[in-house]
Design an enzyme around this catalytic site. Structure first.
Site, PDB file in Angstrom:
ATOM      1  N   MET A  35      -7.722   3.171   9.623  1.00  0.00           N
ATOM      2  CA  MET A  35      -6.971   1.989   9.185  1.00  0.00           C
ATOM      3  C   MET A  35      -6.205   1.378  10.352  1.00  0.00           C
ATOM      4  O   MET A  35      -6.040   2.008  11.401  1.00  0.00           O
ATOM      5  CB  MET A  35      -6.050   2.340   8.025  1.00  0.00           C
ATOM      6  CG  MET A  35      -6.794   2.384   6.693  1.00  0.00           C
ATOM      7  SD  MET A  35      -5.677   2.534   5.302  1.00  0.00           S
ATOM      8  CE  MET A  35      -6.834   2.302   3.933  1.00  0.00           C
ATOM      9  N   GLY A  64       0.840  -1.201   0.000  1.00  0.00           N
ATOM     10  CA  GLY A  64       0.000   0.000   0.000  1.00  0.00           C
ATOM     11  C   GLY A  64       0.872   1.248   0.000  1.00  0.00           C
ATOM     12  O   GLY A  64       1.918   1.264   0.635  1.00  0.00           O
ATOM     13  N   ARG A  82     -23.845   7.925  13.611  1.00  0.00           N
ATOM     14  CA  ARG A  82     -23.345   8.056  12.238  1.00  0.00           C
ATOM     15  C   ARG A  82     -21.934   7.485  12.150  1.00  0.00           C
ATOM     16  O   ARG A  82     -21.206   7.463  13.143  1.00  0.00           O
ATOM     17  CB  ARG A  82     -23.306   9.516  11.805  1.00  0.00           C
ATOM     18  CG  ARG A  82     -24.671  10.182  11.732  1.00  0.00           C
ATOM     19  CD  ARG A  82     -25.428   9.695  10.500  1.00  0.00           C
ATOM     20  NE  ARG A  82     -26.617  10.490  10.272  1.00  0.00           N
ATOM     21  CZ  ARG A  82     -27.820  10.209  10.752  1.00  0.00           C
ATOM     22  NH1 ARG A  82     -27.997   9.150  11.527  1.00  0.00           N
ATOM     23  NH2 ARG A  82     -28.856  10.990  10.480  1.00  0.00           N
ATOM     24  N   ARG A 116      -4.749  -2.761  10.285  1.00  0.00           N
ATOM     25  CA  ARG A 116      -5.161  -4.140  10.000  1.00  0.00           C
ATOM     26  C   ARG A 116      -4.991  -5.052  11.217  1.00  0.00           C
ATOM     27  O   ARG A 116      -5.926  -5.708  11.648  1.00  0.00           O
ATOM     28  CB  ARG A 116      -4.322  -4.636   8.819  1.00  0.00           C
ATOM     29  CG  ARG A 116      -4.545  -6.043   8.412  1.00  0.00           C
ATOM     30  CD  ARG A 116      -3.825  -6.349   7.127  1.00  0.00           C
ATOM     31  NE  ARG A 116      -4.567  -5.831   5.994  1.00  0.00           N
ATOM     32  CZ  ARG A 116      -5.597  -6.470   5.418  1.00  0.00           C
ATOM     33  NH1 ARG A 116      -5.975  -7.641   5.876  1.00  0.00           N
ATOM     34  NH2 ARG A 116      -6.225  -5.942   4.401  1.00  0.00           N
ATOM     35  N   ASP A 128       0.413   1.904   9.181  1.00  0.00           N
ATOM     36  CA  ASP A 128      -0.071   1.152  10.348  1.00  0.00           C
ATOM     37  C   ASP A 128       0.932   1.115  11.510  1.00  0.00           C
ATOM     38  O   ASP A 128       0.556   0.779  12.633  1.00  0.00           O
ATOM     39  CB  ASP A 128      -0.404  -0.292   9.952  1.00  0.00           C
ATOM     40  CG  ASP A 128      -1.634  -0.386   9.074  1.00  0.00           C
ATOM     41  OD1 ASP A 128      -2.245   0.658   8.798  1.00  0.00           O
ATOM     42  OD2 ASP A 128      -1.982  -1.506   8.665  1.00  0.00           O
ATOM     43  N   GLN A 173      -6.362   8.531   4.580  1.00  0.00           N
ATOM     44  CA  GLN A 173      -5.229   8.479   5.519  1.00  0.00           C
ATOM     45  C   GLN A 173      -3.905   8.216   4.818  1.00  0.00           C
ATOM     46  O   GLN A 173      -2.839   8.435   5.377  1.00  0.00           O
ATOM     47  CB  GLN A 173      -5.463   7.369   6.558  1.00  0.00           C
ATOM     48  CG  GLN A 173      -6.617   7.651   7.481  1.00  0.00           C
ATOM     49  CD  GLN A 173      -7.168   6.371   8.100  1.00  0.00           C
ATOM     50  OE1 GLN A 173      -6.867   6.034   9.230  1.00  0.00           O
ATOM     51  NE2 GLN A 173      -7.970   5.635   7.347  1.00  0.00           N
ATOM     52  N   ARG A 174      -3.979   7.681   3.603  1.00  0.00           N
ATOM     53  CA  ARG A 174      -2.738   7.352   2.892  1.00  0.00           C
ATOM     54  C   ARG A 174      -2.407   8.351   1.805  1.00  0.00           C
ATOM     55  O   ARG A 174      -1.294   8.341   1.267  1.00  0.00           O
ATOM     56  CB  ARG A 174      -2.864   5.964   2.250  1.00  0.00           C
ATOM     57  CG  ARG A 174      -2.902   4.841   3.221  1.00  0.00           C
ATOM     58  CD  ARG A 174      -2.332   3.544   2.706  1.00  0.00           C
ATOM     59  NE  ARG A 174      -2.568   3.218   1.330  1.00  0.00           N
ATOM     60  CZ  ARG A 174      -3.085   2.067   0.902  1.00  0.00           C
ATOM     61  NH1 ARG A 174      -3.461   1.150   1.759  1.00  0.00           N
ATOM     62  NH2 ARG A 174      -3.217   1.822  -0.371  1.00  0.00           N
ATOM     63  N   ARG A 188     -25.278  13.472  18.654  1.00  0.00           N
ATOM     64  CA  ARG A 188     -25.134  12.154  18.030  1.00  0.00           C
ATOM     65  C   ARG A 188     -23.900  11.411  18.525  1.00  0.00           C
ATOM     66  O   ARG A 188     -22.972  12.021  19.061  1.00  0.00           O
ATOM     67  CB  ARG A 188     -24.948  12.331  16.517  1.00  0.00           C
ATOM     68  CG  ARG A 188     -26.224  12.586  15.778  1.00  0.00           C
ATOM     69  CD  ARG A 188     -25.920  12.872  14.326  1.00  0.00           C
ATOM     70  NE  ARG A 188     -27.150  12.972  13.562  1.00  0.00           N
ATOM     71  CZ  ARG A 188     -27.256  13.611  12.408  1.00  0.00           C
ATOM     72  NH1 ARG A 188     -26.208  14.216  11.879  1.00  0.00           N
ATOM     73  NH2 ARG A 188     -28.403  13.635  11.771  1.00  0.00           N
ATOM     74  N   GLU A 233       5.319  -5.220   5.859  1.00  0.00           N
ATOM     75  CA  GLU A 233       5.470  -6.620   6.234  1.00  0.00           C
ATOM     76  C   GLU A 233       5.625  -7.569   5.026  1.00  0.00           C
ATOM     77  O   GLU A 233       6.531  -8.402   4.980  1.00  0.00           O
ATOM     78  CB  GLU A 233       4.194  -6.932   7.032  1.00  0.00           C
ATOM     79  CG  GLU A 233       3.921  -8.302   7.404  1.00  0.00           C
ATOM     80  CD  GLU A 233       2.400  -8.516   7.656  1.00  0.00           C
ATOM     81  OE1 GLU A 233       1.573  -7.590   7.511  1.00  0.00           O
ATOM     82  OE2 GLU A 233       2.074  -9.660   8.007  1.00  0.00           O
TER      83      GLU A 233
HETATM   84  O1  F6P Z   1      -1.186  -1.912   5.318  1.00  0.00           O
HETATM   85  C1  F6P Z   1      -1.661  -0.624   5.279  1.00  0.00           C
HETATM   86  C2  F6P Z   1      -3.126  -0.582   5.004  1.00  0.00           C
HETATM   87  O2  F6P Z   1      -3.360   0.771   4.979  1.00  0.00           O
HETATM   88  C3  F6P Z   1      -4.024  -1.325   5.990  1.00  0.00           C
HETATM   89  O3  F6P Z   1      -4.321  -0.620   7.146  1.00  0.00           O
HETATM   90  C4  F6P Z   1      -5.241  -1.588   5.155  1.00  0.00           C
HETATM   91  O4  F6P Z   1      -5.956  -2.697   5.616  1.00  0.00           O
HETATM   92  C5  F6P Z   1      -4.680  -1.821   3.814  1.00  0.00           C
HETATM   93  O5  F6P Z   1      -3.485  -1.095   3.741  1.00  0.00           O
HETATM   94  C6  F6P Z   1      -5.633  -1.451   2.692  1.00  0.00           C
HETATM   95  O6  F6P Z   1      -4.970  -1.506   1.501  1.00  0.00           O
HETATM   96  P1  F6P Z   1      -5.588  -1.467   0.033  1.00  0.00           P
HETATM   97  O7  F6P Z   1      -7.051  -1.153   0.124  1.00  0.00           O
HETATM   98  O8  F6P Z   1      -4.832  -0.390  -0.660  1.00  0.00           O
HETATM   99  O9  F6P Z   1      -5.296  -2.779  -0.574  1.00  0.00           O
END
Ligand code: F6P
Length: 340
Positions: free
Chosen positions: A168, A10, A264, A170, A126, A272-273, A161, A102
């Site tokens: 994110m 990612g 909501r 994982r 992450d 975030q990326r 609310r 990773e």
């Molecule tokens: O590993 C980074 C990360 O941002 C995780 O938090 C997330 O699950 C994953 O990438 C999502 O990646 P993509 O939707 O780009 O495959």
């Protein structure tokens, strides 16, 4: 000396600062750099281009990666692996700098065992790689999430609310925990600690008893509800990972059902990326890229650059990918004092 560089997995704010630092430091020593396109896919397909000073000019503030990325796993297919190894040689690479998380670094560790000269750079928003205190990209993601939490406060309060914010993360709750603490969230839920709905409701109801008619709940995408992660679909990527997503919505339904309070959900997802990195990540990325070239220069292969305290050091790539760095339970316990 000819050094290859690739970015895999990612994307992550700070990738371009690392690439830039790699090229500029290499140039300082008179080394050539080849940019491998789209992660391991580029070595399998032999798509690479020379990176000179001009190629990295004006990229420090740009998000994404000028090299492109992919989640290709060459070890999942012997034919791909063979091509990759032959292209490594035909490109005349004396070393390869692998910028990844990773999975990408897992491939680098295997290639090193197979006799290839690789150096790793830890990348992931992450922040779950072992061997380094922080990965670049994390600070940017946390700041984006914190700003979202700040903004959600006013609308939550106006409408009385409950706002659930899915961020994110994982396997590790670093983004949730840091952004939640910084944003003053009322509850933070992370993958390391299974969600207990009664505890969630208890926090919200405690606030209501104190006259607080709104609450902000931050939940990491990988947080487990009734023992399992919530998935978008069944499809797996090359490394066997499923797509996470939906825990926020599920939680919101449960909360609304029980509290009868309008709830909501905001899923921050790839926001975030995206975009440019914070100053912290640009500097960390620059230090990592520079150190990676120094490791190549010193012949320290199979190593990954890392941050320890304020120092940039190196650790075996295997250490980084052997076991994920999850949130320390004592840190979460500290944060719990601020819940409710
Ligand atoms: O590993 C980074 C990360 O941002 C995780 O938090 C997330 O699950 C994953 O990438 C999502 O990646 P993509 O939707 O780009 O495959």
């Amino acid at each position: 000396m000819k050094i290859g560089v690739l970015t895999g997995g990612g994307d992550c704010p700070g990738l371009n600062p690392v690439i830039r630092a790699t090229v500029r430091t290499a140039h300082h020593y008179g080394y050539q750099v080849m940019g491998i396109e789209n992660g391991w896919k580029g070595l399998v397909e032999n798509t690479a281009r020379p990176l000179d000073l001009g190629a990295v000019s004006g990229i420090i503030h740009r998000g994404g990666t000028i090299l492109g990325t992919s989640r290709t796993n060459p070890y999942g297919d012997p034919a791909k692996l063979e091509k990759l190894k032959s292209h490594f040689k035909s490109l005349g690479l004396d070393a390869l700098i692998v910028i990844g998380g990773e999975d990408t670094l897992g491939v680098a560790a295997k290639l090193y065992k197979d006799g290839f000269k690789v150096v790793g750079v830890p990348k992931t928003i992450d922040n779950d790689l072992s061997g380094t205190d922080f990965t670049f990209g994390f600070d940017t993601a946390v700041n984006i999430a914190m700003e979202a939490i700040d903004r959600l406060h006013s609308t939550a309060e106006s409408h009385h609310r409950i706002m659930v914010v899915e961020v994110m993360g994982r396997h590790a709750g670093w983004i949730a925990l840091h952004s939640g603490i910084a944003g003053g969230a009322d509850l933070i839920l992370i993958p390391e600690i299974p969600i207990r709905i009664n505890e969630v409701l208890d926090v919200i109801q405690r606030r209501q008893r104190r006259g607080k008619q709104f609450s902000i709940v931050v939940v990491a995408e990988g947080a487990k509800f009734e023992g399992s992660e919530v998935l978008v679909g069944k499809k797996l990527d090359d490394f066997g990972h499923s797509r996470l997503g939906g825990i926020g919505e599920l939680l919101a339904q449960k909360i609304e059902e029980s509290t009868k309070c309008e709830t909501r959900v905001t899923v921050l997802g790839h926001i975030q990326r995206g975009g440019s990195a914070t100053a912290y990540d640009r500097v960390l990325g620059t230090r990592f890229g520079s150190k990676a070239v120094e490791l190549v220069r010193a012949g320290q292969f199979g190593q990954m650059v890392a941050l320890k305290g304020t120092e940039i050091v190196s650790v075996a790539i295997e250490v980084a990918v052997g076991k994920l760095k999850t949130v320390d339970p004592s840190f979460y316990e500290m944060a719990k004092v601020f819940f409710g």
